[in-house]
Design a protein around this motif. Structure first.
Motif, PDB file in Angstrom:
ATOM      1  N   TYR A  39       0.812  -1.203   0.000  1.00  0.00           N
ATOM      2  CA  TYR A  39       0.000   0.000   0.000  1.00  0.00           C
ATOM      3  C   TYR A  39       0.847   1.254   0.000  1.00  0.00           C
ATOM      4  O   TYR A  39       1.846   1.339   0.697  1.00  0.00           O
ATOM      5  N   GLU A  40       0.389   2.220  -0.749  1.00  0.00           N
ATOM      6  CA  GLU A  40       0.977   3.558  -0.712  1.00  0.00           C
ATOM      7  C   GLU A  40      -0.091   4.484  -0.151  1.00  0.00           C
ATOM      8  O   GLU A  40      -1.112   4.714  -0.776  1.00  0.00           O
ATOM      9  N   THR A  41       0.134   4.960   1.034  1.00  0.00           N
ATOM     10  CA  THR A  41      -0.854   5.835   1.650  1.00  0.00           C
ATOM     11  C   THR A  41      -0.683   7.264   1.145  1.00  0.00           C
ATOM     12  O   THR A  41       0.378   7.646   0.652  1.00  0.00           O
ATOM     13  N   ALA A  42      -1.726   8.025   1.319  1.00  0.00           N
ATOM     14  CA  ALA A  42      -1.689   9.428   0.917  1.00  0.00           C
ATOM     15  C   ALA A  42      -0.985  10.280   1.969  1.00  0.00           C
ATOM     16  O   ALA A  42      -0.687  11.440   1.731  1.00  0.00           O
ATOM     17  N   ALA A  43      -0.698   9.682   3.114  1.00  0.00           N
ATOM     18  CA  ALA A  43      -0.064  10.428   4.206  1.00  0.00           C
ATOM     19  C   ALA A  43       1.358  10.816   3.824  1.00  0.00           C
ATOM     20  O   ALA A  43       2.063  10.065   3.161  1.00  0.00           O
ATOM     21  N   THR A  44       1.754  11.970   4.261  1.00  0.00           N
ATOM     22  CA  THR A  44       3.115  12.430   3.986  1.00  0.00           C
ATOM     23  C   THR A  44       4.096  11.882   5.023  1.00  0.00           C
ATOM     24  O   THR A  44       5.297  11.883   4.793  1.00  0.00           O
ATOM     25  N   SER A  47       6.121   7.309   8.771  1.00  0.00           N
ATOM     26  CA  SER A  47       5.851   6.407   9.896  1.00  0.00           C
ATOM     27  C   SER A  47       4.454   5.790   9.777  1.00  0.00           C
ATOM     28  O   SER A  47       4.243   4.654  10.193  1.00  0.00           O
ATOM     29  N   ASP A  48       3.499   6.521   9.190  1.00  0.00           N
ATOM     30  CA  ASP A  48       2.165   5.956   8.965  1.00  0.00           C
ATOM     31  C   ASP A  48       2.250   4.753   8.020  1.00  0.00           C
ATOM     32  O   ASP A  48       1.594   3.739   8.230  1.00  0.00           O
ATOM     33  N   GLN A  49       3.060   4.897   7.002  1.00  0.00           N
ATOM     34  CA  GLN A  49       3.261   3.803   6.039  1.00  0.00           C
ATOM     35  C   GLN A  49       3.855   2.586   6.746  1.00  0.00           C
ATOM     36  O   GLN A  49       3.428   1.453   6.527  1.00  0.00           O
ATOM     37  N   GLY A 102      -6.429  -1.109  13.193  1.00  0.00           N
ATOM     38  CA  GLY A 102      -5.192  -0.371  12.936  1.00  0.00           C
ATOM     39  C   GLY A 102      -4.989  -0.097  11.459  1.00  0.00           C
ATOM     40  O   GLY A 102      -4.567   1.001  11.073  1.00  0.00           O
ATOM     41  N   LEU A 103      -5.282  -1.096  10.623  1.00  0.00           N
ATOM     42  CA  LEU A 103      -5.178  -0.873   9.173  1.00  0.00           C
ATOM     43  C   LEU A 103      -6.085   0.271   8.734  1.00  0.00           C
ATOM     44  O   LEU A 103      -5.664   1.143   7.972  1.00  0.00           O
ATOM     45  N   GLU A 104      -7.315   0.262   9.208  1.00  0.00           N
ATOM     46  CA  GLU A 104      -8.266   1.320   8.837  1.00  0.00           C
ATOM     47  C   GLU A 104      -7.782   2.686   9.304  1.00  0.00           C
ATOM     48  O   GLU A 104      -7.887   3.675   8.573  1.00  0.00           O
ATOM     49  N   MET A 105      -7.245   2.734  10.520  1.00  0.00           N
ATOM     50  CA  MET A 105      -6.776   4.011  11.070  1.00  0.00           C
ATOM     51  C   MET A 105      -5.630   4.602  10.259  1.00  0.00           C
ATOM     52  O   MET A 105      -5.480   5.824  10.201  1.00  0.00           O
ATOM     53  N   TYR A 106      -4.850   3.733   9.635  1.00  0.00           N
ATOM     54  CA  TYR A 106      -3.680   4.212   8.904  1.00  0.00           C
ATOM     55  C   TYR A 106      -3.853   4.174   7.391  1.00  0.00           C
ATOM     56  O   TYR A 106      -2.891   4.135   6.645  1.00  0.00           O
ATOM     57  N   GLY A 107      -5.119   4.195   6.937  1.00  0.00           N
ATOM     58  CA  GLY A 107      -5.371   4.462   5.530  1.00  0.00           C
ATOM     59  C   GLY A 107      -5.745   3.295   4.647  1.00  0.00           C
ATOM     60  O   GLY A 107      -5.879   3.469   3.434  1.00  0.00           O
ATOM     61  N   PHE A 108      -5.944   2.116   5.189  1.00  0.00           N
ATOM     62  CA  PHE A 108      -6.353   0.977   4.356  1.00  0.00           C
ATOM     63  C   PHE A 108      -7.791   1.206   3.909  1.00  0.00           C
ATOM     64  O   PHE A 108      -8.683   1.354   4.734  1.00  0.00           O
ATOM     65  N   ARG A 109      -8.005   1.253   2.594  1.00  0.00           N
ATOM     66  CA  ARG A 109      -9.324   1.623   2.073  1.00  0.00           C
ATOM     67  C   ARG A 109     -10.154   0.428   1.599  1.00  0.00           C
ATOM     68  O   ARG A 109     -11.351   0.579   1.368  1.00  0.00           O
TER      69      ARG A 109
END
Length: 173
Positions: A39-44, A47-49, A102-109
């Motif tokens: 996954y590539e999150t939109a977060a900059t 550490s979220d990744q 945790g996955l949902e909190m960190y951007g898993f869609r």
């Protein structure tokens, strides 16, 4: 075959509904972990990744514990050992739910996969509870730590071979 028969044959764990459901959970968890790991999150924040990828690893790890502990419990008939393995299975299943959050909190869609896994875990929970009811509380070794003794058995109780009868000894001078 009844559910009780399904659980009673020690050598048939691979054919039991409980084990089959556990392997389904493992397959689905592995797929979710694959998706999350790439996954590539939109977060900059990088550490979220990393946290997202860690959650994926935890999901894979917890899901792999469940079938192996089922196999171990099926191949044992002692109440205390079966209860210990059941405790680890339950913890792993509950931890899966935590890691999905945790996955949902960190951007898993792809939450539809998580919903599928939650449904599988719920179906597993029911099979698991029925399985635990089949454990024979009269076939045990006392757990000296006090965690997995059947009701009415204490960690400091004497076992039959622990008791000493003075009449068994000849104390002649």
């Amino acid at each position: 075959m009844s559910l009780e028969d399904d659980f009673s044959s020690q050598n048939s764990y691979e054919n039991s509904a409980l084990y089959i459901k556990a392997t389904e959970i493992l397959k689905l968890s592995n797929r979710i972990a694959e998706i999350a790991a790439s996954y590539e999150t939109a977060a900059t924040d990088s550490s979220d990744q990393e946290i997202l990828r860690s959650q994926a690893l935890y999901i894979r790890e917890d899901a792999s514990i469940i079938p192996s502990k089922i196999a171990g419990a099926f191949n044992c008939d002692l109440y205390d050992i079966k209860m210990e393995k059941a405790c680890l299975i339950r913890k792993s299943a509950q931890d899966l739910a935590t890691h999905m959050t945790g996955l949902e909190m960190y951007g898993f869609r792809e939450t539809e996969y998580l919903d599928l896994l939650r449904n599988e875990i719920e179906a597993f929970r029911i099979l698991f509870a029925e399985w635990v009811k089949t454990f024979d509380p009269f076939n045990y070794i006392i757990d000296r730590w006090g965690l997995f003794n059947p009701p009415g058995v204490n960690y400091n109780d004497l076992e039959d071979d622990d008791s000493i009868d003075p009449d068994d000894f000849n104390f002649e001078d």
